[in-house]
Design a protein around this motif. Structure first.
Motif, short mmCIF file in Angstrom:
data_model
loop_
_atom_site.label_atom_id
_atom_site.label_comp_id
_atom_site.label_asym_id
_atom_site.label_seq_id
_atom_site.Cartn_x
_atom_site.Cartn_y
_atom_site.Cartn_z
N LEU A 307 1.75 19.07 -17.93
CA LEU A 307 0.75 18.01 -18.06
C LEU A 307 1.11 16.83 -17.16
O LEU A 307 2.16 16.80 -16.53
CB LEU A 307 0.65 17.57 -19.53
N ASN A 308 0.20 15.86 -17.11
CA ASN A 308 0.42 14.71 -16.24
C ASN A 308 -0.06 13.44 -16.92
O ASN A 308 -0.68 13.47 -17.99
CB ASN A 308 -0.29 14.91 -14.90
N GLU A 331 -0.33 9.19 -10.04
CA GLU A 331 -0.35 10.19 -11.12
C GLU A 331 0.96 10.97 -11.09
O GLU A 331 1.41 11.42 -10.04
CB GLU A 331 -1.53 11.14 -10.94
N HIS A 333 2.99 14.25 -12.44
CA HIS A 333 2.81 15.60 -12.99
C HIS A 333 4.18 16.22 -13.26
O HIS A 333 5.06 16.23 -12.40
CB HIS A 333 2.04 16.49 -12.01
N ASN A 335 6.11 19.30 -13.49
CA ASN A 335 6.02 20.70 -13.07
C ASN A 335 6.82 21.61 -14.00
O ASN A 335 6.36 22.69 -14.37
CB ASN A 335 6.54 20.84 -11.64
N TYR A 357 1.31 12.02 -7.24
CA TYR A 357 0.08 12.22 -6.49
C TYR A 357 -0.67 10.90 -6.37
O TYR A 357 -0.70 10.09 -7.30
CB TYR A 357 -0.82 13.25 -7.20
N GLU A 363 0.11 15.01 -2.61
CA GLU A 363 1.43 14.82 -3.18
C GLU A 363 2.20 13.81 -2.36
O GLU A 363 2.38 13.96 -1.15
CB GLU A 363 2.19 16.15 -3.24
#
Length: 561
Positions: A307-308, A331, A333, A335, A357, A363
């Protein structure tokens, strides 16, 4: 150039005085002279025409009168009047109101009052006992800030400091909240003390340290042997040359100034600048600390793997100087989240693979962070601080996979325990039964049947099925969640720079500022000097240097004959 001497015992009539004043005014207009009025402690009144020395000449007090006249400019003269102060120029011009600058009398009085008030305020602020008291007060407030829990909700202080049972007999939640002690380092009391201490440091620098540096930078020759002998160190060389002494001192690192029979030398001027540097370093530290306390953002978030979140959604301002930056639109995220274990099964380290991001979806940065190895981007620092168990991914009788949310369970101590429940019967039944699953970490899951009896242990990576009450379960994966702390701290560069400057200037302050005067009196050189620290070492050094000065040898003509 001649001088006119007026007998002070002679009485001048008013008319004579006016004639003299008119003559002086004519002389000034012809020779473009300046009029300087002053008083002299002696009873003589002298009217003299004295040329002004050139800018690159030596100190007027250190030069003989003949040398001063040689370096004068004939077209730039001044009239010096010593004696009782004459009547104001305004009276000579018909008694026009106002001071020399053309300001009204009331405005001039106000300006004088402001100057006196400013000097008095500087004198109060530069008081050393006051500054020491301010530092002790700030230290006490900082200690109090460690005792009182910071940043809690008001209800917490209602319970911790009730009015019915005050701490120390008077401290209640009203005192804590009213004075802002629940956020001590941004409270008006703490910031006010910092401002007061900063004002004292600047006042001390302006009134004491800067004048000391100015005095130390002035070099002047001493033509009095008695004045040289009154220094902290004094000695004489019976047969020596002052030029040879200058060469020896220059080799020892002294700056040498030589004029005629007089010599002045000094070294260690940096030590005089060190107190100013210490004050500036303390100002930097206080400014950086204030900016960190009142201008930073902080936030915490627990993010499951995959999720982010947006940085600005989790950041909270700390004070009135907190302003968001463009990096708040970034943002983040997650991984992947994973952990390492000791041989005993305890968690040794946990990691989070993070990608950043921009608004365009590109990215910007990617890094795997861990404890004590954060990610920094755009003034934002992301720390790995905690971990959790987000969900358990399973298949049931070949169906799925299903994600079962893991809930933290309350236990005594700091051990973590997570659990979930898989219904096996009618989920709408008030007495629903199912399979319970517990986990202390991500590496093993303990399963219990419908009766609460132990059924087995499975590792998420093994993919081995287990049959419980006729239900086949395969644990596919254990999904962890990463606990992240985010913060911005714009005051860190100032604090680091301040502490670096403080260490440097503290070391420089140990440099001694040493001064040496010498006077050639015939074949004898009279030497004297002083230093502001390490006085014994200074005497030893000067004695060693004087031993290196060569002795003058005179030739006896009678012996040669």
């Amino acid at each position: 150039m001649s001088s006119l001497l007026l007998n002070p015992n002679r009485a001048f009539s008013p008319l004579s005085r006016q004639v003299l004043k008119a003559s002086f005014s004519s002389l000034c207009s012809i020779s473009n002279a300046r009029i300087l009025l002053g008083s002299c402690p002696t009873a003589h009144r002298v009217v003299g025409f004295t040329p002004r020395a050139s800018r690159d000449s030596f100190d007027a007090e250190a030069l003989p009168e003949s040398n001063t006249k040689k370096k004068s400019r004939n077209n730039n003269k001044k009239i010096i009047l010593f004696g009782s102060a004459p009547s104001p120029l305004s009276e000579e011009r018909g008694g026009s109101a106002g001071n020399a600058s053309g300001k009204p009398a009331a405005e001039g009085s106000s300006w004088v009052f402001l100057q006196r008030a400013f000097k008095r305020v500087l004198a109060v602020l530069s008081n050393l006992p006051l500054a020491i008291g301010q530092m002790f007060t700030i230290a006490a407030l900082m200690a109090l800030g460690t005792v009182i829990d910071q940043g809690e909700a008001p209800d917490y202080y209602f319970q911790k400091y009730p009015e019915e049972n005050p701490v120390f007999g008077f401290v209640t939640w009203r005192w804590v909240l009213a004075l802002g002690f629940d956020h001590m380092f941004t409270s008006p009391v703490f910031l006010g003390m910092l401002i007061l201490l900063a004002s004292s440091l600047m006042a001390c620098t302006y009134t004491t340290q800067i004048p000391l540096v100015k005095v130390a930078r002035r070099w002047s020759f001493t033509h009095s042997a008695e004045a040289i002998r009154k220094q902290d160190f004094a000695d004489s060389l019976p047969r020596a040359s002052i030029q040879d002494l200058g060469i020896i001192l220059m080799g020892a690192g002294y700056e040498i100034f030589l004029k005629g029979p007089s010599l002045y030398a000094f070294k260690g001027m940096a030590g005089r600048f060190a107190p100013i540097g210490v004050h500036l370093a303390m100002l930097l530290i206080m400014a950086g600390g204030t900016l960190s306390a009142a201008g930073s953002f902080r936030g915490s978030v627990t993010v499951p793997q995959g999720l982010n979140f947006v940085v600005g959604d989790v950041m909270n301002p700390n004070g009135f100087l907190s302003f968001p930056s463009e990096a708040f639109d970034t943002e983040v995220h997650v991984n992947r989240f994973y952990m390492d274990y000791y041989d005993s099964g305890e968690v040794s380290q946990f990691y989070t693979d993070i990608s950043l991001y921009g608004l365009d979806g590109k990215e910007l940065m990617r890094k795997t962070i861990r404890v004590n190895d954060p990610l920094r981007y755009g003034g934002i620092t992301i720390y790995q601080t905690d971990w959790g168990f987000s969900a358990l991914q399973i298949t049931k009788n070949g169906e799925g996979p299903f994600n079962l949310a893991m809930a933290p369970l309350q236990l005594n101590g700091d051990k973590k325990l997570f659990g979930t429940f898989l219904p096996t019967g009618d989920a709408d039944s008030p007495n629903v039964k199912g399979i319970s699953m517990l986990a202390r970490d991500l590496q093993s899951i303990v399963l219990y049947d419908q009766e609460g009896k132990f059924a087995g242990v499975r590792r998420p990576s093994s993919k081995l099925p287990i049959d419980i009450n006729g239900t086949r379960i395969v644990i596919e994966d254990a999904i962890g969640s990463s606990g992240l702390d985010l913060k911005t701290d714009p005051g860190v560069p100032l604090v680091y720079a301040g502490f670096g400057a403080l260490m440097l200037t503290t070391c420089i302050s140990y440099f001694s500022h040493s001064q040496i005067w010498a006077l050639q009196d015939g074949t004898t050189v009279i030497v004297g000097g002083k230093t502001n620290r390490a006085k014994l070492e200074f005497c030893d050094e000067v004695n060693r240097l004087l031993d290196e000065v060569p002795e003058l040898v005179t030739t006896d003509k009678n012996m040669n004959g």
